[in-house]
Design a protein around this motif. Structure first.
Motif, mmCIF file in Angstrom:
data_model
loop_
_atom_site.group_PDB
_atom_site.id
_atom_site.type_symbol
_atom_site.label_atom_id
_atom_site.label_comp_id
_atom_site.label_asym_id
_atom_site.label_seq_id
_atom_site.Cartn_x
_atom_site.Cartn_y
_atom_site.Cartn_z
ATOM 1 N N PRO A 1 -1.718 7.125 -8.997
ATOM 2 C CA PRO A 1 -2.779 6.160 -9.342
ATOM 3 C C PRO A 1 -3.681 6.647 -10.468
ATOM 4 O O PRO A 1 -4.136 5.858 -11.288
ATOM 5 N N ASN A 2 -3.944 7.969 -10.521
ATOM 6 C CA ASN A 2 -4.808 8.497 -11.573
ATOM 7 C C ASN A 2 -4.033 8.930 -12.811
ATOM 8 O O ASN A 2 -4.640 9.389 -13.782
ATOM 9 N N ARG A 3 -2.704 8.825 -12.765
ATOM 10 C CA ARG A 3 -1.836 9.250 -13.873
ATOM 11 C C ARG A 3 -2.036 10.734 -14.216
ATOM 12 O O ARG A 3 -2.096 11.099 -15.391
ATOM 13 N N VAL A 4 -2.219 11.560 -13.193
ATOM 14 C CA VAL A 4 -2.422 12.987 -13.429
ATOM 15 C C VAL A 4 -1.231 13.748 -12.840
ATOM 16 O O VAL A 4 -0.789 13.444 -11.740
ATOM 17 N N SER B 1 -2.213 -3.056 -2.179
ATOM 18 C CA SER B 1 -1.568 -2.273 -3.230
ATOM 19 C C SER B 1 -0.616 -3.129 -4.065
ATOM 20 O O SER B 1 0.276 -2.614 -4.709
ATOM 21 N N LEU B 2 -0.823 -4.460 -4.036
ATOM 22 C CA LEU B 2 0.087 -5.344 -4.765
ATOM 23 C C LEU B 2 -0.004 -5.073 -6.270
ATOM 24 O O LEU B 2 -1.095 -4.980 -6.821
ATOM 25 N N PHE B 3 1.149 -4.934 -6.921
ATOM 26 C CA PHE B 3 1.274 -4.691 -8.373
ATOM 27 C C PHE B 3 0.622 -3.387 -8.830
ATOM 28 O O PHE B 3 0.267 -3.242 -9.993
ATOM 29 N N THR B 4 0.436 -2.433 -7.933
ATOM 30 C CA THR B 4 -0.017 -1.100 -8.341
ATOM 31 C C THR B 4 1.219 -0.198 -8.420
ATOM 32 O O THR B 4 2.294 -0.581 -7.964
ATOM 33 N N MET C 1 9.973 -10.659 1.095
ATOM 34 C CA MET C 1 8.713 -11.134 1.671
ATOM 35 C C MET C 1 7.973 -10.004 2.356
ATOM 36 O O MET C 1 6.746 -9.951 2.332
ATOM 37 N N ARG C 2 8.714 -9.067 2.961
ATOM 38 C CA ARG C 2 8.051 -7.932 3.602
ATOM 39 C C ARG C 2 7.322 -7.092 2.552
ATOM 40 O O ARG C 2 6.157 -6.722 2.743
ATOM 41 N N ILE C 3 8.007 -6.820 1.420
ATOM 42 C CA ILE C 3 7.373 -5.967 0.411
ATOM 43 C C ILE C 3 6.111 -6.637 -0.125
ATOM 44 O O ILE C 3 5.068 -5.996 -0.279
ATOM 45 N N PHE C 4 6.181 -7.967 -0.366
ATOM 46 C CA PHE C 4 4.992 -8.678 -0.851
ATOM 47 C C PHE C 4 3.872 -8.657 0.177
ATOM 48 O O PHE C 4 2.720 -8.380 -0.141
ATOM 49 N N LEU C 5 4.220 -8.956 1.441
ATOM 50 C CA LEU C 5 3.174 -9.060 2.462
ATOM 51 C C LEU C 5 2.529 -7.714 2.728
ATOM 52 O O LEU C 5 1.310 -7.617 2.859
ATOM 53 N N VAL C 6 3.340 -6.659 2.798
ATOM 54 C CA VAL C 6 2.760 -5.334 3.033
ATOM 55 C C VAL C 6 1.881 -4.933 1.853
ATOM 56 O O VAL C 6 0.805 -4.353 2.038
ATOM 57 N N GLY C 7 2.302 -5.304 0.634
ATOM 58 C CA GLY C 7 1.465 -5.046 -0.536
ATOM 59 C C GLY C 7 0.131 -5.766 -0.438
ATOM 60 O O GLY C 7 -0.919 -5.206 -0.727
ATOM 61 N N LEU C 8 0.163 -7.026 0.024
ATOM 62 C CA LEU C 8 -1.087 -7.785 0.199
ATOM 63 C C LEU C 8 -1.965 -7.149 1.261
ATOM 64 O O LEU C 8 -3.176 -7.013 1.082
ATOM 65 N N MET D 1 6.820 1.359 -6.679
ATOM 66 C CA MET D 1 7.706 2.367 -6.105
ATOM 67 C C MET D 1 8.390 1.824 -4.865
ATOM 68 O O MET D 1 9.594 1.997 -4.690
ATOM 69 N N SER D 2 7.644 1.119 -4.007
ATOM 70 C CA SER D 2 8.285 0.625 -2.790
ATOM 71 C C SER D 2 9.223 -0.530 -3.113
ATOM 72 O O SER D 2 10.253 -0.694 -2.456
ATOM 73 N N LEU D 3 8.894 -1.324 -4.149
ATOM 74 C CA LEU D 3 9.796 -2.417 -4.550
ATOM 75 C C LEU D 3 11.132 -1.861 -5.029
ATOM 76 O O LEU D 3 12.208 -2.291 -4.587
#
Lengths: 176, 157
Positions: free
Chosen positions: B125-128, A76-79, A65-72, A84-86
């Motif tokens: 993020p930029n894939r560079v 940066s969710l699903f980036t 839940m922390r990883i999801f909430l911090v992402g929200l 990487m943090s997951l």
């Protein structure tokens, strides 16, 4: 009425721990550190305390839940950064789970192992995304820093566990 | 609850591994005229820069949108079209660095200037990815295996 798995006290305690770890990991992302991609990892202390003094399932719940909430919160969710943090969090959790059950290590060793495997998990995702083994060159720098932060959060975990036992577990005996 | 013997062993082992890694990365490196910088986008090499002679070889015109030369600073500037924003890369005699990027963390900019094989500049993020390579001996998986073997030797010696 169906009896819940969690008592109200348990829910409140877990919510407080979750809130602390979300705030701490959001705030520490503003602390500048010369080596890119390194954080203090204070939120790991909470997971460590839960692993020692609570059940494994609760610790895992708070972590996810922390990883999801911090992402929200950070947007940066699903980036790539979030993945990487997951992956770092999962690696650290497994390592800390194993090491916290070995009586040879105290929470300092466990937290050092956790922060090192957090870095390894992050590096593995970064290597998969850029498909370049050159990123392995980051590892010594990150390991050196995570040794320091790991020892620090190990000491913090000892202090917090002492208070946790006195305040939260201590009160349970009187009022249940 | 206190410091235990296992912690000490763990910390010493991790320290030995770290020092071994540092020795491997920084010991045998010299400032060599064989070094060029390789810029990758989406795992494809798009640009090769010889930053000592300030010449370049553009491989993908669609990603590398513009090249300019600053006479006073003796710097060449390359603009790349990354995945989320433009990435501005500068090359001079001292090495290569990212000047501007639209990524949220600015990790690539904070990495600073690089001129030897070792630390790459990565903008995930930029894939560079920017790496300095030796023209004669490219970084390959063999070298990474050698790192691990050396570390193992260090550990058990």
């Amino acid at each position: 009425m169906k009896k819940s798995r969690y008592s109200i006290r348990k829910i409140v305690v877990l919510a407080i721990f979750l809130a602390i770890s979300v705030v701490v990991s959001y705030v520490e992302s503003f602390i500048p550190i010369p080596i890119p991609g390194v954080k203090l990892g204070l939120a790991n202390v909470i997971i460590l305390v839960l692993l020692y003094d609570d059940t494994i399932g609760n610790a895992f719940l708070v972590l996810i839940m922390r990883i999801f909430l911090v992402g929200l919160i950070r947007g940066s969710l699903f980036t790539p950064t979030w993945f990487m943090s997951l992956s770092g969090g999962m690696f650290a959790f497994v390592a800390m789970l194993i090491f916290s059950r070995i009586p040879l290590f105290s929470s300092i060793g466990t937290s050092v192992m956790g922060s090192i495997s957090h870095c390894i998990g992050q590096i593995i995702v970064a290597i998969c995304m850029l498909s370049s083994l050159g990123l392995l060159y980051y590892l010594p720098w990150i390991m050196l820093l995570s040794l320091g932060t790991g020892i620090m959060s190990g000491f913090l975990a000892i202090l917090i566990r002492k208070r946790y036992k006195e305040i939260i577990l201590g009160n349970d005996l009187g009022h249940n | 609850m206190k410091f235990k013997i296992g912690d000490l062993i763990l910390i010493l082992v991790a320290l030995a591994l770290t020092i071994g890694g540092f020795i491997y990365i920084y010991f045998p490196k010299h400032y060599d005229s064989n070094y060029i910088a390789k810029v990758e986008f989406n795992n494809q090499v798009v640009l090769k820069v010889d930053f000592l002679n300030l010449t370049e070889e553009v491989i993908d015109d669609e990603v590398v949108t513009s090249i300019s030369y600053d006479m006073f600073k003796q710097e060449k500037t390359y603009t790349l079209k990354g995945r989320i924003s433009e990435v501005v890369i500068c090359a001079s005699k001292n090495g290569i660095y990212v000047k501007a990027s639209g990524c949220p963390d600015h990790i690539c900019i904070n990495t600073g200037i690089i001129n030897t094989p070792g630390r790459p500049i990565a903008c995930i993020p930029n894939r560079v990815l920017i790496t300095v390579i030796d023209v004669e001996a490219d970084l390959s998986w063999k070298r990474v295996v050698i790192v691990f073997v050396r570390l193992l030797c260090l550990l058990f010696s």
